[in-house]
Design a protein around this motif. Structure first.
Motif, PDB file in Angstrom:
ATOM      1  N   SER A 178       0.829  -1.205   0.000  1.00 57.38           N
ATOM      2  CA  SER A 178       0.000   0.000   0.000  1.00 57.38           C
ATOM      3  C   SER A 178       0.863   1.255   0.000  1.00 57.38           C
ATOM      4  CB  SER A 178      -0.935  -0.004   1.212  1.00 57.38           C
ATOM      5  OG  SER A 178      -0.187  -0.050   2.420  1.00 57.38           O
ATOM      6  N   GLY A 179       1.971   1.224   0.781  1.00 57.97           N
ATOM      7  CA  GLY A 179       2.869   2.371   0.808  1.00 57.97           C
ATOM      8  C   GLY A 179       3.520   2.608  -0.536  1.00 57.97           C
ATOM      9  N   ARG A 180       3.881   1.513  -1.202  1.00 53.84           N
ATOM     10  CA  ARG A 180       4.486   1.632  -2.532  1.00 53.84           C
ATOM     11  C   ARG A 180       3.496   2.222  -3.525  1.00 53.84           C
ATOM     12  NH1 ARG A 180       6.949  -3.528  -5.912  1.00 53.84           N
ATOM     13  NH2 ARG A 180       7.977  -2.335  -7.552  1.00 53.84           N
ATOM     14  N   SER A 181       2.238   1.780  -3.425  1.00 48.95           N
ATOM     15  CA  SER A 181       1.212   2.280  -4.337  1.00 48.95           C
ATOM     16  C   SER A 181       0.952   3.765  -4.120  1.00 48.95           C
ATOM     17  CB  SER A 181      -0.081   1.481  -4.141  1.00 48.95           C
ATOM     18  OG  SER A 181      -1.119   1.984  -4.942  1.00 48.95           O
ATOM     19  N   ILE A 182       0.885   4.181  -2.848  1.00 47.57           N
ATOM     20  CA  ILE A 182       0.657   5.600  -2.544  1.00 47.57           C
ATOM     21  C   ILE A 182       1.825   6.445  -3.035  1.00 47.57           C
ATOM     22  CG2 ILE A 182       0.449   7.262  -0.659  1.00 47.57           C
ATOM     23  CD1 ILE A 182      -1.072   5.089   0.902  1.00 47.57           C
ATOM     24  N   GLY A 183       3.048   5.934  -2.837  1.00 44.84           N
ATOM     25  CA  GLY A 183       4.223   6.660  -3.313  1.00 44.84           C
ATOM     26  C   GLY A 183       4.232   6.811  -4.819  1.00 44.84           C
ATOM     27  N   LEU A 184       3.840   5.739  -5.535  1.00 41.00           N
ATOM     28  CA  LEU A 184       3.795   5.786  -7.002  1.00 41.00           C
ATOM     29  C   LEU A 184       2.751   6.795  -7.475  1.00 41.00           C
ATOM     30  CD1 LEU A 184       4.483   4.728  -9.838  1.00 41.00           C
ATOM     31  CD2 LEU A 184       2.829   2.877  -9.450  1.00 41.00           C
ATOM     32  N   PRO A 201       0.619   0.863 -19.588  1.00 35.97           N
ATOM     33  CA  PRO A 201       0.605  -0.210 -18.575  1.00 35.97           C
ATOM     34  C   PRO A 201       1.942  -0.930 -18.446  1.00 35.97           C
ATOM     35  CG  PRO A 201      -1.378  -0.294 -19.916  1.00 35.97           C
ATOM     36  CD  PRO A 201      -0.466   0.689 -20.572  1.00 35.97           C
ATOM     37  N   HIS A 202       2.700  -1.035 -19.540  1.00 31.02           N
ATOM     38  CA  HIS A 202       4.017  -1.676 -19.471  1.00 31.02           C
ATOM     39  C   HIS A 202       5.012  -0.819 -18.701  1.00 31.02           C
ATOM     40  CE1 HIS A 202       3.321  -5.148 -22.096  1.00 31.02           C
ATOM     41  NE2 HIS A 202       2.516  -4.352 -22.785  1.00 31.02           N
ATOM     42  N   LEU A 203       4.857   0.506 -18.765  1.00 34.73           N
ATOM     43  CA  LEU A 203       5.721   1.387 -17.985  1.00 34.73           C
ATOM     44  C   LEU A 203       5.397   1.303 -16.495  1.00 34.73           C
ATOM     45  CD1 LEU A 203       5.647   4.595 -20.231  1.00 34.73           C
ATOM     46  CD2 LEU A 203       7.539   2.989 -19.996  1.00 34.73           C
ATOM     47  N   ILE A 204       4.125   1.119 -16.175  1.00 34.24           N
ATOM     48  CA  ILE A 204       3.663   1.143 -14.790  1.00 34.24           C
ATOM     49  C   ILE A 204       3.828  -0.210 -14.104  1.00 34.24           C
ATOM     50  CG2 ILE A 204       1.598   1.409 -13.348  1.00 34.24           C
ATOM     51  CD1 ILE A 204       2.826   4.017 -14.366  1.00 34.24           C
ATOM     52  N   ARG A 205       3.608  -1.287 -14.826  1.00 31.61           N
ATOM     53  CA  ARG A 205       3.547  -2.627 -14.217  1.00 31.61           C
ATOM     54  C   ARG A 205       4.763  -2.966 -13.354  1.00 31.61           C
ATOM     55  NH1 ARG A 205       1.972  -4.840 -18.399  1.00 31.61           N
ATOM     56  NH2 ARG A 205      -0.262  -4.875 -17.929  1.00 31.61           N
ATOM     57  N   PRO A 206       6.013  -2.710 -13.790  1.00 33.75           N
ATOM     58  CA  PRO A 206       7.164  -3.067 -12.936  1.00 33.75           C
ATOM     59  C   PRO A 206       7.222  -2.288 -11.619  1.00 33.75           C
ATOM     60  CG  PRO A 206       7.845  -2.673 -15.211  1.00 33.75           C
ATOM     61  CD  PRO A 206       6.447  -2.195 -15.089  1.00 33.75           C
ATOM     62  N   LEU A 207       6.478  -1.191 -11.522  1.00 32.53           N
ATOM     63  CA  LEU A 207       6.505  -0.358 -10.325  1.00 32.53           C
ATOM     64  C   LEU A 207       5.421  -0.740  -9.328  1.00 32.53           C
ATOM     65  CD1 LEU A 207       6.976   3.083 -12.128  1.00 32.53           C
ATOM     66  CD2 LEU A 207       8.757   1.557 -11.241  1.00 32.53           C
ATOM     67  N   THR A 208       4.615  -1.770  -9.648  1.00 27.35           N
ATOM     68  CA  THR A 208       3.508  -2.205  -8.795  1.00 27.35           C
ATOM     69  C   THR A 208       3.694  -3.680  -8.445  1.00 27.35           C
ATOM     70  OG1 THR A 208       2.111  -2.910 -10.656  1.00 27.35           O
ATOM     71  CG2 THR A 208       2.012  -0.583 -10.019  1.00 27.35           C
ATOM     72  N   ASP A 209       2.689  -4.240  -7.777  1.00 27.30           N
ATOM     73  CA  ASP A 209       2.728  -5.673  -7.475  1.00 27.30           C
ATOM     74  C   ASP A 209       2.216  -6.522  -8.646  1.00 27.30           C
ATOM     75  OD1 ASP A 209       0.007  -5.251  -7.480  1.00 27.30           O
ATOM     76  OD2 ASP A 209      -0.283  -5.650  -5.353  1.00 27.30           O
ATOM     77  N   ARG A 210       1.970  -5.869  -9.783  1.00 27.62           N
ATOM     78  CA  ARG A 210       1.559  -6.497 -11.046  1.00 27.62           C
ATOM     79  C   ARG A 210       0.116  -7.016 -11.039  1.00 27.62           C
ATOM     80  NH1 ARG A 210       5.564  -7.329 -14.675  1.00 27.62           N
ATOM     81  NH2 ARG A 210       7.656  -6.811 -13.961  1.00 27.62           N
TER      82      ARG A 210
END
Length: 332
Positions: A4-10, A265-274
């Motif tokens: 959740s913290g990673r998502s908020i930061g992104l 989506p390909h740019l974003i996917r590696p920055l999330t839990d996929r």
């Protein structure tokens, strides 16, 4: 960092990038306003010329770039999650070509000149018609492969009809207008275009975000999602309606703009839990920022005529997509 913290930061980072892109888009143009004149106009002061340039020319363009980019980005993320295919985007289901065909029909028959609302109305109608044909061709099947094959057939038919309209255009001026629209652009847009497009885009985004958890369940397959209580028919209906309404409204004012829904989506996917749900909102923000930056690029690249936005997104999108394809091919 937790998920959740990673998502908020992104999301916070993307919001900052989006705001910077919007500010840059407001400040760039053939007429140089400068920081002081821009700030004065934004606060209600300044001279009349600066206010006219800012609020009647640049602000509608910025708002449309953000709205259209957000819609294309989230539509691509939703389609990739629903179809479980990294190459999916709105055009895979024929929605983009259906919307483009509706808009081309408005231009070909001169309906767009009768009333400004007719072009977006026909674009949305074309997208809805394409998805209606998709339902008829797919029948009761809930298979993603069936939808992809039916969508490719509908998209090809729409492309052929657009080519026919170009071939049979009554005069060269009509053909030039259609070709200019198909290349995609936000040039000479007004607040009227904003008021026509943004409600459709807002409805489309809400319908797509609604089914985030259902998209997560679909990673287990249709049977797995059904066992978790997901109503596949209603999910498909909401997703396809969201794509049709949102993409139809976006395409109506911007023309055909490719690669945003595929690349973002390909740019974003590696920055999330996929997971598909974690990609939706970041893809909307990243798509908005990307299209705003691309729209700045068409104004600053020195050419005799302003470049078309669809051309710039294609040149930006292809290398980025190929890079991520090579880097992440083992993860799919």
């Amino acid at each position: 960092m937790t998920g959740s913290g990673r998502s908020i930061g992104l999301i916070a980072t993307l919001v900052v990038v989006l705001l910077v892109a919007a500010a840059l888009s407001l400040s760039v143009g053939t007429a140089s306003l400068g920081v002081e004149r821009t700030l004065a106009a934004l606060t209600g002061g300044g001279d009349a010329t600066a206010r006219t340039i800012l609020f009647e020319l640049r602000l509608p363009r910025v708002l449309l770039a953000l709205g259209v980019g957000a819609m294309l980005g989230i539509a691509g993320a939703a389609m990739q999650g629903y179809l479980r295919n990294p190459l999916a985007e709105p055009s895979v289901l024929g929605a983009s070509n259906g919307a483009a065909l509706g808009a081309v029909a408005a231009l070909y028959f001169g309906l767009a000149a009768l009333h400004p609302a007719l072009l977006p109305a026909l674009a949305i109608g074309g997208a809805l018609l394409a998805l209606l044909l998709l339902f008829l061709l797919a029948g009761r099947s809930e298979s993603a492969l069936t939808l992809i094959l039916a969508g490719i057939a509908i998209g090809t038919l729409g492309g052929a009809a657009i080519s026919l309209a170009l071939n049979m255009s009554p005069n060269p001026f009509a053909a030039m207008e259609i070709m200019s629209w198909l290349l995609g652009s936000l040039e000479d847009r007004s607040m009227q275009h904003v008021l026509l497009a943004l409600p459709c885009i807002a409805v489309g985004i809400m319908l797509l975000v609604w089914d985030g958890r259902a998209l997560d369940a679909l990673t287990l397959g249709e049977d797995g999602a059904r066992s978790l209580g997901v109503d596949l028919k209603r999910t498909r209906l909401r997703l396809l309606a969201g794509v049709a309404i949102g993409v139809g409204g976006a395409v109506a004012v911007s023309g055909a703009i490719g690669f945003v829904g595929l690349v973002v989506p390909h740019l974003i996917r590696p920055l999330t839990d996929r997971s598909p749900s974690s990609i939706l909102l970041p893809s909307a923000l990243a798509g908005a920022a990307l299209l705003a930056i691309a729209d700045v690029a068409v104004r600053v690249i020195p050419t005799t005529n302003e470049l078309k936005l669809g051309v710039v997104t294609a040149f930006l999108g292809v290398p980025v997509f190929l890079f991520h394809l090579m880097r992440e091919r083992r993860l799919w």
